[in-house]
Design a protein around this motif. Structure first.
Motif, PDB file in Angstrom:
ATOM      1  N   ALA A 164       0.862  -1.188   0.000  1.00 24.59           N
ATOM      2  CA  ALA A 164       0.000   0.000   0.000  1.00 24.59           C
ATOM      3  C   ALA A 164       0.898   1.239   0.000  1.00 24.59           C
ATOM      4  N   TYR A 165       0.701   2.111  -0.985  1.00 26.36           N
ATOM      5  CA  TYR A 165       1.517   3.321  -1.112  1.00 26.36           C
ATOM      6  C   TYR A 165       0.779   4.522  -0.502  1.00 26.36           C
ATOM      7  N   HIS A 166       1.476   5.261   0.360  1.00 25.43           N
ATOM      8  CA  HIS A 166       0.950   6.479   0.955  1.00 25.43           C
ATOM      9  C   HIS A 166       1.917   7.618   0.650  1.00 25.43           C
ATOM     10  N   ALA A 167       1.406   8.713   0.116  1.00 27.19           N
ATOM     11  CA  ALA A 167       2.216   9.906  -0.149  1.00 27.19           C
ATOM     12  C   ALA A 167       1.835  10.965   0.877  1.00 27.19           C
ATOM     13  N   ILE A 168       2.797  11.395   1.668  1.00 29.70           N
ATOM     14  CA  ILE A 168       2.544  12.333   2.769  1.00 29.70           C
ATOM     15  C   ILE A 168       3.193  13.667   2.438  1.00 29.70           C
ATOM     16  N   THR A 169       2.371  14.703   2.378  1.00 30.61           N
ATOM     17  CA  THR A 169       2.871  16.028   2.027  1.00 30.61           C
ATOM     18  C   THR A 169       3.417  16.729   3.269  1.00 30.61           C
ATOM     19  N   VAL A 170       4.584  17.348   3.094  1.00 29.07           N
ATOM     20  CA  VAL A 170       5.245  18.030   4.201  1.00 29.07           C
ATOM     21  C   VAL A 170       5.819  19.349   3.698  1.00 29.07           C
ATOM     22  N   ALA A 171       6.034  20.259   4.612  1.00 32.40           N
ATOM     23  CA  ALA A 171       6.702  21.509   4.266  1.00 32.40           C
ATOM     24  C   ALA A 171       8.208  21.278   4.183  1.00 32.40           C
ATOM     25  N   PRO A 172       8.902  22.030   3.337  1.00 27.80           N
ATOM     26  CA  PRO A 172      10.364  21.945   3.352  1.00 27.80           C
ATOM     27  C   PRO A 172      10.896  22.184   4.760  1.00 27.80           C
ATOM     28  N   ARG A 173      11.917  21.475   5.110  1.00 23.98           N
ATOM     29  CA  ARG A 173      12.542  21.506   6.438  1.00 23.98           C
ATOM     30  C   ARG A 173      11.712  20.800   7.510  1.00 23.98           C
ATOM     31  N   GLU A 174      10.520  20.321   7.180  1.00 23.34           N
ATOM     32  CA  GLU A 174       9.730  19.541   8.137  1.00 23.34           C
ATOM     33  C   GLU A 174       9.875  18.038   7.879  1.00 23.34           C
ATOM     34  N   THR A 175      10.662  17.667   6.871  1.00 21.45           N
ATOM     35  CA  THR A 175      10.694  16.265   6.453  1.00 21.45           C
ATOM     36  C   THR A 175      11.140  15.332   7.571  1.00 21.45           C
ATOM     37  N   GLU A 176      12.204  15.679   8.271  1.00 19.69           N
ATOM     38  CA  GLU A 176      12.718  14.762   9.287  1.00 19.69           C
ATOM     39  C   GLU A 176      11.818  14.715  10.513  1.00 19.69           C
ATOM     40  N   ARG A 177      11.160  15.822  10.843  1.00 21.45           N
ATOM     41  CA  ARG A 177      10.197  15.772  11.945  1.00 21.45           C
ATOM     42  C   ARG A 177       8.987  14.937  11.541  1.00 21.45           C
ATOM     43  N   ALA A 178       8.571  15.066  10.284  1.00 21.82           N
ATOM     44  CA  ALA A 178       7.457  14.237   9.804  1.00 21.82           C
ATOM     45  C   ALA A 178       7.850  12.762   9.807  1.00 21.82           C
ATOM     46  N   LEU A 179       9.113  12.466   9.504  1.00 21.86           N
ATOM     47  CA  LEU A 179       9.584  11.082   9.519  1.00 21.86           C
ATOM     48  C   LEU A 179       9.410  10.467  10.909  1.00 21.86           C
ATOM     49  N   ILE A 180       9.733  11.227  11.947  1.00 18.13           N
ATOM     50  CA  ILE A 180       9.548  10.735  13.317  1.00 18.13           C
ATOM     51  C   ILE A 180       8.102  10.301  13.524  1.00 18.13           C
ATOM     52  N   ASN A 181       7.167  11.139  13.096  1.00 15.32           N
ATOM     53  CA  ASN A 181       5.753  10.837  13.310  1.00 15.32           C
ATOM     54  C   ASN A 181       5.284   9.667  12.460  1.00 15.32           C
ATOM     55  N   VAL A 182       5.808   9.543  11.257  1.00  8.68           N
ATOM     56  CA  VAL A 182       5.443   8.405  10.402  1.00  8.68           C
ATOM     57  C   VAL A 182       5.878   7.097  11.054  1.00  8.68           C
ATOM     58  N   LEU A 183       7.124   7.049  11.540  1.00  7.74           N
ATOM     59  CA  LEU A 183       7.610   5.830  12.191  1.00  7.74           C
ATOM     60  C   LEU A 183       6.807   5.512  13.445  1.00  7.74           C
ATOM     61  N   ARG A 184       6.448   6.526  14.189  1.00  7.60           N
ATOM     62  CA  ARG A 184       5.650   6.308  15.405  1.00  7.60           C
ATOM     63  C   ARG A 184       4.223   5.877  15.072  1.00  7.60           C
ATOM     64  N   TRP A 185       3.659   6.432  14.013  1.00  8.06           N
ATOM     65  CA  TRP A 185       2.268   6.139  13.660  1.00  8.06           C
ATOM     66  C   TRP A 185       2.100   4.692  13.189  1.00  8.06           C
ATOM     67  N   TYR A 186       2.977   4.261  12.283  1.00  7.61           N
ATOM     68  CA  TYR A 186       2.812   2.921  11.719  1.00  7.61           C
ATOM     69  C   TYR A 186       3.365   1.838  12.645  1.00  7.61           C
ATOM     70  N   ASP A 187       4.343   2.190  13.469  1.00  7.23           N
ATOM     71  CA  ASP A 187       4.857   1.275  14.495  1.00  7.23           C
ATOM     72  C   ASP A 187       5.237  -0.079  13.897  1.00  7.23           C
ATOM     73  N   GLU A 188       6.002  -0.057  12.810  1.00  9.28           N
ATOM     74  CA  GLU A 188       6.455  -1.272  12.134  1.00  9.28           C
ATOM     75  C   GLU A 188       7.981  -1.252  12.041  1.00  9.28           C
ATOM     76  N   ARG A 189       8.564  -2.444  11.905  1.00  9.07           N
ATOM     77  CA  ARG A 189       9.988  -2.453  11.548  1.00  9.07           C
ATOM     78  C   ARG A 189      10.126  -1.832  10.173  1.00  9.07           C
ATOM     79  N   ALA A 190      11.086  -0.931  10.035  1.00  7.27           N
ATOM     80  CA  ALA A 190      11.107  -0.078   8.844  1.00  7.27           C
ATOM     81  C   ALA A 190      12.514   0.085   8.304  1.00  7.27           C
ATOM     82  N   ILE A 191      12.558   0.379   7.002  1.00  7.10           N
ATOM     83  CA  ILE A 191      13.792   0.847   6.375  1.00  7.10           C
ATOM     84  C   ILE A 191      13.504   2.222   5.788  1.00  7.10           C
TER      85      ILE A 191
END
Length: 560
Positions: free
Chosen positions: A219-246
């Protein structure tokens, strides 16, 4: 359907590893029409290709009864693009051929050459290696291909992309006549087709993935973020899905930065990039397989072909360069019939780039905002309650512990004790990030920024600010709601020092308070690698220390 007739040692090995029936690619290479022929196979990652070619060349390397004589010169050669993939293939073939008496060795860059020389001198039935190291052995005379019965090119398209054409041709030119050439590739671009025409004889073309069905378990999800917010958004993505990730980044520098960011915030993470030694890369992968690590941050080349069981999530922290990279990255999840999720973090200015990328890969993605800290905390509540209940249900407690538990309940009460348990379980979770970007999608239309209205309310003497131009407009999803925090961060100004923001089709004009214009000019003019190519420059005719908007700008304002 079950596997067709196979030598008993291979059948037992497959059964022991839970293979009840072949995958699509395995079934295709085992059909009667494919026997003895060269094969040109396209199949998605995670489709069981290694077992497929291991079974395909079995008739050429096994004697009657499925046993092998003492090891001598190699009978089969497998070429893979990276060390990790080659070692992974060696491991797969080792268990598949374990009962046949096969000796399977690897020859990969980064390994001890003396060890490989000793192994080759002792003889091998199957050699797995990377192009550069195999060519080294051929030139040294330590690898002799005169008895070769089958050669496999695994991930052939990636080997060409990595610049290994010369090495591949040098190896294939030394193979003896009459052997089988099995070419496996996720895609068949012109370079692969040309290679096949030169080195294969009447090859059978096998498309083991139906057109348009690649990665149907992802399943593909495209998440829109503001420039310079990418790494903070990454934190939330990893926390939200709570899966082993690469998590994929484009460069080694980005891998190091993201890895440091994740570990600082409490994630059990490992990094995988080209400058690591082979031992360090092996330890990182083993930590993921042992579940001592939850997240792997990697470059494309370092993660090529690695197989991580039960990997549930792939995050493209930086957009892939093309459709093939998108599919190869995403193919680390959704493997062998398991479901997976691929998330693309898309800065607003690059949304159209991402849309074209997804369309070229024939992938349908759900567009959504990044998970908010509040939403993650709410989801955490439900998870923690389930964990606490499960811990109580499955616990095997000694009488002494039960007595202590009763004492605690008498002293504090059940509610307080339960709340303390939930808090303790949640204490190990990394905190989600507060994102400045609103959850709803931005609308590309001009409006005054909140800072301008605030300055008018506070009274700024009616003084005009200094105008600047940004090279993003409606064509790149510019909107004041993400531009305002971006300008503050990039230009070292406060929201109250940002005035009007006017979004046009191909550019945006922004007013900065005169008192902050020099500071903004200096900060915004410094080089930056993470602003998605957004440039800021004074609007023509404006003076950094001046107080008014240029005449041309006032006319442009009326036209907008």
């Amino acid at each position: 359907m079950p596997f067709p007739s196979l030598p008993d040692p291979l059948s037992r090995a497959l059964a022991a590893h839970g293979y009840a029936e072949p995958t699509l690619v395995q079934s295709a290479v085992l059909e009667a029409g494919a026997a003895e022929r060269d094969l040109l196979v396209s199949a998605q990652t995670g489709s069981g290709k290694t077992v497929a070619f291991g079974l395909a060349f079995a008739p050429q390397v096994l004697a009657d009864g499925g046993r092998l004589a003492a090891a001598g010169l190699p009978l089969a050669l497998v070429i893979a693009p990276t060390r990790e993939l080659a070692l992974q293939v060696r491991g797969e073939l080792a268990w598949l051929y374990a009962e046949t008496g096969a000796r399977v060795i690897s020859c990969v860059g980064g390994s001890d050459m003396r060890t490989e020389l000793r192994l080759l001198s002792q003889g091998a039935h199957i050699v797995v290696g990377t192009p550069g190291r195999l060519r080294d052995h051929l030139e040294r005379g330590s690898l002799d291909l005169t008895m070769l019965q089958a050669v496999v090119l695994d991930e052939a398209d990636e080997m060409l992309d990595m610049g290994f054409r010369d090495e591949l041709e040098a190896i294939l030119d030394l193979t003896p006549p009459g052997h089988r050439t099995l070419l496996f590739s996720a895609t068949i671009p012109p370079g692969i087709a040309a290679l096949a025409r030169r080195y294969q004889r009447d090859a059978l073309r096998i498309a083991a993935t139906a057109e348009g069905q690649a990665h149907h378990d992802i399943a593909y999800h495209a998440i829109t973020v503001a420039p310079r917010e990418t790494e903070r958004a990454l934190i939330n993505v990893l926390r939200w899905y709570d899966e082993r990730a690469i998590v994929f980044c484009a460069t080694r520098v980005a891998v190091a930065r993201v890895y440091g960011n994740l570990t600082e915030r409490g994630f059990n993470a490992v990094a995988l990039s080209g400058e690591l030694t082979q031992a360090e890369r092996n330890r990182a992968l083993q930590a993921l397989r042992d579940r001592r690590a939850q997240v792997c941050v990697a470059t494309d080349v370092a993660a090529r072909g690695i197989d991580l069981p039960d990997l549930g999530l792939v995050v493209h922290a930086e957009l892939p360069r093309d459709r093939d990279t998108l599919l190869h990255r995403s193919g680390r999840t959704g493997r062998a019939g398991r479901k997976g999720i691929a998330v693309l973090l898309v800065p607003y200015p690059r949304r159209r780039v991402a849309e074209r990328l997804l369309a070229s890969a024939r992938v349908q993605a759900s567009w959504m905002p990044a998970p908010s800290a509040e939403a993650i905390q709410q989801r955490d509540g439900g998870r923690l309650v389930q964990e606490a209940v499960a811990a109580a249900e499955t616990a095997s407690l000694e009488p002494d512990l039960l007595a202590l538990g009763r004492s605690v309940l008498e002293a504090q009460g059940a509610e307080a004790v339960a709340a303390a348990l939930v808090r303790a379980l949640g204490a190990v979770l990394p905190a989600p990030e507060e994102l400045e970007v609103p959850e709803r999608q931005p609308e590309a239309r001009p409006r005054a920024a909140p800072g301008a209205r605030q300055r008018q309310r506070d009274g700024d003497g009616g003084e005009e600010g200094v105008w600047f131009r940004l090279n993003v407009g409606r064509n790149r999803n510019a909107d004041p709601r993400w531009l305002l925090p971006f300008l503050c961060h990039r230009g070292h100004v406060t929201r109250q020092e940002v005035g009007r923001i006017q979004v046009m089709e191909r550019e945006t004009r922004v007013e900065i308070a005169a008192r902050a214009a020099a500071r903004f000019t200096d900060a915004a003019g410094r080089p930056s690698d993470d602003d998605e190519g957004i440039r800021i420059e004074p609007l023509g005719g404006a003076r950094v220390h001046g107080g008014g908007a240029p005449r041309r700008q006032r006319g442009a304002d009326r036209r907008q």
